[in-house]
Design a protein around this motif. Structure first.
Motif, short mmCIF file in Angstrom:
data_model
loop_
_atom_site.label_atom_id
_atom_site.label_comp_id
_atom_site.label_asym_id
_atom_site.label_seq_id
_atom_site.Cartn_x
_atom_site.Cartn_y
_atom_site.Cartn_z
N LEU A 89 0.84 -1.19 0.00
CA LEU A 89 0.00 0.00 0.00
C LEU A 89 0.88 1.25 0.00
O LEU A 89 2.04 1.19 0.39
N ARG A 90 0.31 2.37 -0.40
CA ARG A 90 1.04 3.64 -0.43
C ARG A 90 0.85 4.42 0.86
O ARG A 90 0.48 5.58 0.84
N GLY A 91 1.10 3.80 1.97
CA GLY A 91 0.94 4.43 3.27
C GLY A 91 0.19 3.50 4.22
O GLY A 91 -0.22 2.40 3.84
N ARG A 92 0.04 3.95 5.46
CA ARG A 92 -0.70 3.16 6.45
C ARG A 92 -2.18 3.14 6.09
O ARG A 92 -2.76 4.18 5.79
N PRO A 93 -2.82 1.99 6.14
CA PRO A 93 -4.26 1.93 5.81
C PRO A 93 -5.09 2.56 6.93
O PRO A 93 -4.82 2.37 8.11
N GLY A 105 -20.75 -5.22 -13.30
CA GLY A 105 -20.09 -6.46 -12.94
C GLY A 105 -18.73 -6.27 -12.30
O GLY A 105 -17.85 -7.11 -12.43
N ILE A 106 -18.55 -5.16 -11.60
CA ILE A 106 -17.26 -4.85 -10.98
C ILE A 106 -17.34 -5.09 -9.48
O ILE A 106 -18.23 -4.59 -8.82
N THR A 107 -16.41 -5.89 -8.97
CA THR A 107 -16.28 -6.05 -7.52
C THR A 107 -14.81 -5.83 -7.17
O THR A 107 -13.92 -6.13 -7.96
N GLY A 108 -14.58 -5.32 -6.00
CA GLY A 108 -13.22 -5.07 -5.57
C GLY A 108 -13.20 -4.52 -4.16
O GLY A 108 -14.18 -4.61 -3.42
N VAL A 109 -12.06 -3.93 -3.82
CA VAL A 109 -11.86 -3.39 -2.49
C VAL A 109 -11.23 -2.00 -2.62
O VAL A 109 -10.34 -1.78 -3.44
N LEU A 110 -11.72 -1.07 -1.81
CA LEU A 110 -11.14 0.27 -1.71
C LEU A 110 -10.37 0.37 -0.41
O LEU A 110 -10.89 -0.02 0.65
N VAL A 111 -9.16 0.93 -0.47
CA VAL A 111 -8.35 1.12 0.73
C VAL A 111 -7.87 2.57 0.75
O VAL A 111 -7.23 3.01 -0.20
N SER A 112 -8.19 3.30 1.81
CA SER A 112 -7.66 4.65 1.96
C SER A 112 -6.43 4.59 2.86
O SER A 112 -6.36 3.80 3.79
N THR A 113 -5.44 5.43 2.54
CA THR A 113 -4.19 5.39 3.28
C THR A 113 -3.85 6.76 3.87
O THR A 113 -4.47 7.77 3.54
N SER A 114 -2.81 6.77 4.70
CA SER A 114 -2.38 7.99 5.38
C SER A 114 -1.76 8.99 4.43
O SER A 114 -1.54 10.13 4.79
N GLU A 115 -1.45 8.58 3.21
CA GLU A 115 -0.86 9.47 2.21
C GLU A 115 -1.94 10.15 1.36
O GLU A 115 -1.66 10.62 0.26
N SER A 116 -3.18 10.18 1.85
CA SER A 116 -4.32 10.80 1.14
C SER A 116 -4.58 10.13 -0.21
O SER A 116 -4.87 10.80 -1.21
N ILE A 118 -6.53 6.79 -2.23
CA ILE A 118 -7.49 5.67 -2.19
C ILE A 118 -7.06 4.70 -3.29
O ILE A 118 -7.04 5.06 -4.46
N GLN A 119 -6.71 3.50 -2.88
CA GLN A 119 -6.30 2.47 -3.83
C GLN A 119 -7.45 1.52 -4.08
O GLN A 119 -8.19 1.16 -3.16
#
Length: 122
Positions: A89-93, A105-116, A118-119
């Motif tokens: 990840l690009r920073g702490r989650p 038909g899109i499924t996935g996961v969003l992760v926000s990090t301390s570096e502002s 969202i991956q």
């Protein structure tokens, strides 16, 4: 209302579930010490996997368990506890959630990090 009690010796911090309560269900619990427990209707909690660091977030998408960890990684396990891959990840989650766009038909996961940042992982 039916009440079922399952006991775990550790402190649970994240819980995910699937299935129907009266028929068949699976419950996944990650505890403060990084141990993931699994139990279903007919079993006692058992250890599924152990993380090398603390979990910062946990989400279940289909048959995959996504765990954002404090060492800036995203661990992906199948529901049998086998590791599928680890992503950097690009920073702490800070937060994690499921992304589900049914009409495309899109499924996935969003992760926000301390570096502002969202991956998005699909």
């Amino acid at each position: 209302m039916k009440n079922v009690v399952k006991s775990i010796q550790k402190v649970p911090v994240f819980i995910q579930n699937s299935g129907l309560f009266d028929v068949d269900y699976k419950i996944f619990v990650i505890c403060r010490d990084g141990v993931c427990y699994f139990f279903d209707r007919d079993s006692e909690p058992r250890i599924l996997f152990t993380l090398s660091t603390h979990a910062a977030g946990f989400v279940k998408v289909n048959a995959n368990l996504f765990v954002a960890c404090t060492d800036e990684t995203l661990h992906v396990y199948d529901d049998a506890g086998r590791i599928k891959h680890i992503r950097r990840l690009r920073g702490r989650p800070l937060a994690i959630c499921e992304l589900d766009v049914k009409d495309k038909g899109i499924t996935g996961v969003l992760v926000s990090t301390s570096e502002s940042v969202i991956q998005i992982f699909r």
